[in-house]
Enzyme design. Sequence first.
Site, PDB file in Angstrom:
ATOM      1  N   LYS A 244     -70.436 -47.996  18.869  1.00 24.17           N
ATOM      2  CA  LYS A 244     -68.931 -48.306  19.071  1.00 24.17           C
ATOM      3  C   LYS A 244     -68.763 -48.539  20.509  1.00 24.17           C
ATOM      4  O   LYS A 244     -68.001 -49.442  20.880  1.00 24.17           O
ATOM      5  CB  LYS A 244     -68.493 -47.187  18.467  1.00 24.17           C
ATOM      6  CG  LYS A 244     -67.039 -47.015  19.109  1.00 24.17           C
ATOM      7  CD  LYS A 244     -66.349 -45.585  18.719  1.00 24.17           C
ATOM      8  CE  LYS A 244     -65.124 -45.534  19.558  1.00 24.17           C
ATOM      9  NZ  LYS A 244     -64.594 -44.090  19.729  1.00 24.17           N
TER      10      LYS A 244
ATOM     11  N   LYS B 144     -65.767 -45.612  31.367  1.00 26.12           N
ATOM     12  CA  LYS B 144     -66.504 -44.836  30.091  1.00 26.12           C
ATOM     13  C   LYS B 144     -67.399 -45.913  29.444  1.00 26.12           C
ATOM     14  O   LYS B 144     -68.718 -45.883  29.511  1.00 26.12           O
ATOM     15  CB  LYS B 144     -65.659 -44.073  29.293  1.00 26.12           C
ATOM     16  CG  LYS B 144     -66.053 -43.870  27.851  1.00 26.12           C
ATOM     17  CD  LYS B 144     -66.979 -42.579  27.963  1.00 26.12           C
ATOM     18  CE  LYS B 144     -67.540 -42.365  26.790  1.00 26.12           C
ATOM     19  NZ  LYS B 144     -68.510 -41.261  26.642  1.00 26.12           N
TER      20      LYS B 144
HETATM   21  P1  NAD Z   1     -64.496 -36.633  14.889  1.00 26.26           P
HETATM   22  O1  NAD Z   1     -64.246 -37.760  13.829  1.00 26.26           O
HETATM   23  O2  NAD Z   1     -65.160 -35.530  14.622  1.00 26.26           O
HETATM   24  O3  NAD Z   1     -62.867 -36.259  15.164  1.00 26.26           O
HETATM   25  C1  NAD Z   1     -61.773 -36.910  15.114  1.00 26.26           C
HETATM   26  C2  NAD Z   1     -60.595 -36.350  14.410  1.00 26.26           C
HETATM   27  O4  NAD Z   1     -59.341 -37.089  14.334  1.00 26.26           O
HETATM   28  C3  NAD Z   1     -60.964 -36.070  12.908  1.00 26.26           C
HETATM   29  O5  NAD Z   1     -60.976 -34.735  12.776  1.00 26.26           O
HETATM   30  C4  NAD Z   1     -59.824 -36.777  12.121  1.00 26.26           C
HETATM   31  O6  NAD Z   1     -59.510 -35.958  10.840  1.00 26.26           O
HETATM   32  C5  NAD Z   1     -58.783 -36.846  13.137  1.00 26.26           C
HETATM   33  N1  NAD Z   1     -57.673 -37.568  12.770  1.00 26.26           N
HETATM   34  C6  NAD Z   1     -57.647 -38.999  12.719  1.00 26.26           C
HETATM   35  N2  NAD Z   1     -56.459 -39.501  12.518  1.00 26.26           N
HETATM   36  C7  NAD Z   1     -55.608 -38.609  13.078  1.00 26.26           C
HETATM   37  C8  NAD Z   1     -54.171 -38.709  12.625  1.00 26.26           C
HETATM   38  N3  NAD Z   1     -53.615 -39.669  12.344  1.00 26.26           N
HETATM   39  N4  NAD Z   1     -53.652 -37.286  12.896  1.00 26.26           N
HETATM   40  C9  NAD Z   1     -54.423 -36.266  13.072  1.00 26.26           C
HETATM   41  N5  NAD Z   1     -56.031 -36.022  13.062  1.00 26.26           N
HETATM   42  C10 NAD Z   1     -56.236 -37.541  12.848  1.00 26.26           C
HETATM   43  O7  NAD Z   1     -64.846 -37.494  16.148  1.00 26.26           O
HETATM   44  P2  NAD Z   1     -65.269 -36.886  17.619  1.00 26.26           P
HETATM   45  O8  NAD Z   1     -66.729 -36.711  17.502  1.00 26.26           O
HETATM   46  O9  NAD Z   1     -64.521 -35.642  17.936  1.00 26.26           O
HETATM   47  O10 NAD Z   1     -64.973 -38.041  18.611  1.00 26.26           O
HETATM   48  C11 NAD Z   1     -63.543 -38.191  19.030  1.00 26.26           C
HETATM   49  C12 NAD Z   1     -63.655 -39.154  20.162  1.00 26.26           C
HETATM   50  O11 NAD Z   1     -64.529 -38.797  21.202  1.00 26.26           O
HETATM   51  C13 NAD Z   1     -64.204 -40.527  19.852  1.00 26.26           C
HETATM   52  O12 NAD Z   1     -63.226 -41.663  20.455  1.00 26.26           O
HETATM   53  C14 NAD Z   1     -65.466 -40.572  20.128  1.00 26.26           C
HETATM   54  O13 NAD Z   1     -65.917 -41.985  20.527  1.00 26.26           O
HETATM   55  C15 NAD Z   1     -65.336 -39.486  21.454  1.00 26.26           C
HETATM   56  N6  NAD Z   1     -66.517 -39.256  22.025  1.00 26.26           N
HETATM   57  C16 NAD Z   1     -67.245 -38.290  21.030  1.00 26.26           C
HETATM   58  C17 NAD Z   1     -68.511 -37.890  21.511  1.00 26.26           C
HETATM   59  C18 NAD Z   1     -69.519 -37.061  20.556  1.00 26.26           C
HETATM   60  O14 NAD Z   1     -70.602 -36.747  20.937  1.00 26.26           O
HETATM   61  N7  NAD Z   1     -69.081 -36.795  19.427  1.00 26.26           N
HETATM   62  C19 NAD Z   1     -68.778 -37.716  23.032  1.00 26.26           C
HETATM   63  C20 NAD Z   1     -67.990 -38.399  23.931  1.00 26.26           C
HETATM   64  C21 NAD Z   1     -66.897 -38.914  23.294  1.00 26.26           C
END
Ligand code: NAD
Length: 295
Positions: free
Chosen positions: A243, A168
């Site tokens: 990031k 990734k």
């Molecule tokens: P987001 O911030 O929308 O979702 C993360 C969720 O985790 C939040 O809702 C938060 O409340 C929850 N969380 C944090 N700590 C927690 C805990 N202790 N217990 C329970 N819930 C908890 O982020 P996202 O966009 O969904 O991204 C998630 C991952 O996917 C990241 O690592 C990001 O880099 C990766 N990612 C994102 C994308 C994108 O386009 N958004 C694409 C590929 C990969």
Amino acid sequence: MTKIAFIGLGNMGGPMAANLVKAGHAVTGFDLSEASRNAAAKSGVSVAGSISQAVRESECVITMLPAGSHVIYVWDELLGFVDPGTLIIDSSTIDVESARKVHAFADKAGCPSLDAPVSGGTAGAAAGTLTFMVGGSDGAFSRGKHLLEAMGKKIVHCGDAGAGQAAKICNNMILGVSMAAVCEAFVLAERLGLSHQALFDVASTSSGQCWSLTSYCPVPGPVPASPANNDYKPGFMASLMLKDLMLSQQAAAASGATTPMGAQAAQLYSLFEKLGHGAEDFSGLIRMLRGTEAA
Ligand code: NAD
């Protein structure tokens, strides 16, 4: 039907959990955010009040969390409540070192595990067309593959623990560098009096061809679906690009790899974020290079 616990129901995890429900699995979810819990409940996820409640009696646990520290914290907690043999999958994008650390936690608890980060963004998560890059043993992979197939269309087993995260961050380092290069080429073309369409028509069928140009063109016009046509609304946020580039640089330093282009791209995106553009699409970098970034 598999009993799945899904921890982290945000922008990505929410739609991914919804696709597991659509595929006929029993999904119990937990998130710290009430808004995320409520949205998940609407898509058929049964919402629990805590991590321990969510993972109880599950056959598989999936986490989709912001960064490595969150994954370490959550896996440390959940492994105290699952039965040995439960498959644990993390789909967050995190550093390779943290990924290997949580694999070791799971191993100690007698649980097979996978790191399975994704590419495809929120649109791919909603459509169930994500690409999964997977690290872990053959046995864990064969147990988890059909669950990943409910959320994605391409599932690649990249190797042992941490190999999914390695794939990734290498892929996204190519993306960050190639987008910066394509933006620079358009800025130079503008100064030379060459039209966007002319550069696109030549480079898209010549040796300058790449995804950042042909699928995600940073100027409006040549690729109608690219965020440039929508005032650089994401898409893929610049802060997430930064990031991933920082993760690549951390991994390069730890492994002794020389990645000067990745380092330069990380600096450019860091400046773009400092100027207040972290929430814009990452292709908006062209406005900074041109000196015309929106206020
Ligand atoms: P987001 O911030 O929308 O979702 C993360 C969720 O985790 C939040 O809702 C938060 O409340 C929850 N969380 C944090 N700590 C927690 C805990 N202790 N217990 C329970 N819930 C908890 O982020 P996202 O966009 O969904 O991204 C998630 C991952 O996917 C990241 O690592 C990001 O880099 C990766 N990612 C994102 C994308 C994108 O386009 N958004 C694409 C590929 C990969």
